[in-house]
Motif scaffolding. Structure first.
Motif, PDB file in Angstrom:
ATOM      1  N   UNK A  73       0.812  -1.218   0.000  1.00  0.00           N
ATOM      2  CA  UNK A  73       0.000   0.000   0.000  1.00  0.00           C
ATOM      3  C   UNK A  73       0.845   1.268   0.000  1.00  0.00           C
ATOM      4  N   UNK A  74       2.157   1.132   0.146  1.00  0.00           N
ATOM      5  CA  UNK A  74       3.040   2.282   0.291  1.00  0.00           C
ATOM      6  C   UNK A  74       3.057   3.186  -0.933  1.00  0.00           C
ATOM      7  N   UNK A  75       2.763   2.636  -2.107  1.00  0.00           N
ATOM      8  CA  UNK A  75       2.749   3.425  -3.326  1.00  0.00           C
ATOM      9  C   UNK A  75       1.339   3.663  -3.845  1.00  0.00           C
ATOM     10  N   UNK A  76       0.344   3.380  -2.987  1.00  0.00           N
ATOM     11  CA  UNK A  76      -1.046   3.493  -3.417  1.00  0.00           C
ATOM     12  C   UNK A  76      -1.875   4.400  -2.509  1.00  0.00           C
ATOM     13  N   UNK A  77      -1.663   4.319  -1.210  1.00  0.00           N
ATOM     14  CA  UNK A  77      -2.452   5.097  -0.264  1.00  0.00           C
ATOM     15  C   UNK A  77      -1.666   6.319   0.207  1.00  0.00           C
ATOM     16  N   UNK A  78      -2.343   7.436   0.444  1.00  0.00           N
ATOM     17  CA  UNK A  78      -1.627   8.638   0.895  1.00  0.00           C
ATOM     18  C   UNK A  78      -1.032   8.491   2.288  1.00  0.00           C
ATOM     19  N   UNK A  83       4.053  -0.652   5.159  1.00  0.00           N
ATOM     20  CA  UNK A  83       4.170  -0.781   3.707  1.00  0.00           C
ATOM     21  C   UNK A  83       3.234  -1.851   3.148  1.00  0.00           C
ATOM     22  N   UNK A  84       2.943  -2.873   3.952  1.00  0.00           N
ATOM     23  CA  UNK A  84       2.109  -3.987   3.506  1.00  0.00           C
ATOM     24  C   UNK A  84       0.942  -4.184   4.467  1.00  0.00           C
ATOM     25  N   UNK A 138      -6.573  -3.865  -5.446  1.00  0.00           N
ATOM     26  CA  UNK A 138      -6.401  -2.442  -5.685  1.00  0.00           C
ATOM     27  C   UNK A 138      -7.077  -2.084  -6.996  1.00  0.00           C
ATOM     28  N   UNK A 139      -8.084  -1.220  -6.925  1.00  0.00           N
ATOM     29  CA  UNK A 139      -8.780  -0.762  -8.122  1.00  0.00           C
ATOM     30  C   UNK A 139      -8.131   0.543  -8.545  1.00  0.00           C
ATOM     31  N   UNK A 140      -7.272   0.474  -9.561  1.00  0.00           N
ATOM     32  CA  UNK A 140      -6.468   1.631  -9.950  1.00  0.00           C
ATOM     33  C   UNK A 140      -7.334   2.780 -10.449  1.00  0.00           C
ATOM     34  N   UNK A 141      -8.401   2.474 -11.196  1.00  0.00           N
ATOM     35  CA  UNK A 141      -9.249   3.515 -11.732  1.00  0.00           C
ATOM     36  C   UNK A 141      -9.958   4.313 -10.653  1.00  0.00           C
TER      37      UNK A 141
END
Length: 335
Positions: A73-78, A83-84, A138-141
């Motif tokens: 989640x470190x590169x996805x959530x603010x 990290x995981x 993780x839903x990127x859109x």
């Protein structure tokens, strides 16, 4: 075939894969070239350590936990706790979707102090005996974490979150009524971004299905949006085709442009994780045998199940159930 013989063949396969520059792709995740290889050129994962043990958890209503799902989640959530995020659940009533977090797939993982993050009563949406089998995509859109989980065993549900902790209910996405008459269970679903242009699909689901014969198979479906699904009336993996009484805990993997499903067998049929190549359009059924051999010693005690996969700093990992059903732990193997 003996275990030593399988490992010899895996080592030979690995040398071929390394020469060809093969790499691991645990669907949507970059990976590293393995030194050893399982069927399909995947790493020969080896048990390293236990990550979660029921008796060491504060939320422990039944003394058992199952079905891990790990997400970076470190590169996805603010903002994030680690990290995981590692999701898991007890199965027996009341169950409850739980979270642990850590900065490495090697562990340690810290239990979230307010588990469960999803319970078996969520008014006005449902009140059931238990909820379990969390799988988070993780839903990127949408830039959201989409949680698929079951409760009861005949219904798979969807909830959505901006932070991976606080979820809002969406809908039921799979029930036994959506499959042929006589279907009794539709649970243990995992969902992956995957394009099937001929079906207008951007997502694929694999799940466990059961019927009145009481032999569990792997089913599959496809969706344009991850919410509304079409399901194949026929099993993707038939238990009898792989010599098992039951199969469950499926996960989709890709490597070198090829598509595979891994899944576990019941302990009476070996207690191992098997692999089948299904083809880019899911029309193939090439059963390749043992993906991961369960060890006879603790914590596996002859059973490895419900694998999830991740890559940390170029190293591939498998997070899985180790031990007898409803009496095991969440373990980590490294490729």
């Amino acid at each position: 075939m003996t275990l030593d013989r399988r490992r010899f063949l895996r080592s030979a396969s690995a040398a071929t894969a390394a020469t060809a520059g093969g790499t691991l792709l645990a669907l949507g995740e970059p990976g590293a070239t393995p030194a050893l290889a399982a069927p399909g050129g995947f790493p020969d994962y080896r048990y390293v350590r236990t990550l979660l043990t029921p008796e060491k958890l504060s939320y422990n209503p039944t003394g058992e936990i199952i079905f891990p799902c790990v997400r970076g989640v470190y590169d996805r959530l603010p903002t994030f706790l680690g990290r995981y995020y590692l999701y898991y659940a007890p199965h027996d009533r009341p169950g409850g979707i739980c979270l642990a977090y850590g900065d490495s797939l090697e562990g340690p993982f810290t239990e979230y102090p307010r588990n469960p993050i999803v319970g078996n009563v969520w008014k006005p949406h449902y009140s059931v005996s238990h909820v379990s089998s969390p799988h988070v995509m993780w839903h990127a859109g949408r830039r959201e974490m989409w949680l698929y989980f079951h409760g009861e065993n005949n219904t798979t549900r969807l909830a959505r979150s901006k932070d991976g902790i606080h979820f809002r209910y969406d809908k039921a996405v799979l029930t036994t009524a959506m499959l042929p008459a006589g279907t009794t269970e539709t649970s243990y679903a995992r969902v992956f971004p995957y394009r099937l242009p001929d079906r207008g699909a951007r997502y694929v689901m694999v799940f466990m299905r059961n019927d009145r014969a009481n032999h569990r198979d792997i089913g599959w479906g496809w969706s344009a949006d991850g919410r509304t699904w079409t399901f194949d009336p026929e099993p993707l993996i038939d238990h009898a085709a792989v010599g098992a009484s039951d199969v469950s805990g499926a996960h989709l993997l890709r490597r070198g442009g090829r598509t595979y499903v891994v899944y576990h067998t019941d302990k009476g049929s070996g207690g191992n994780i098997l692999i089948t190549e299904v083809g880019a359009d899911f029309s193939r059924r090439d059963h390749l045998g043992v993906f991961y051999d369960s060890g006879s010693a603790a914590p596996e005690n002859g059973r490895a199940a419900a694998p999830a996969f991740g890559t940390d700093r170029g190293v591939p990992y498998m997070i899985y159930e180790a031990g007898g059903r409803l009496s095991g732990v969440i373990a980590m193997a490294r490729g």
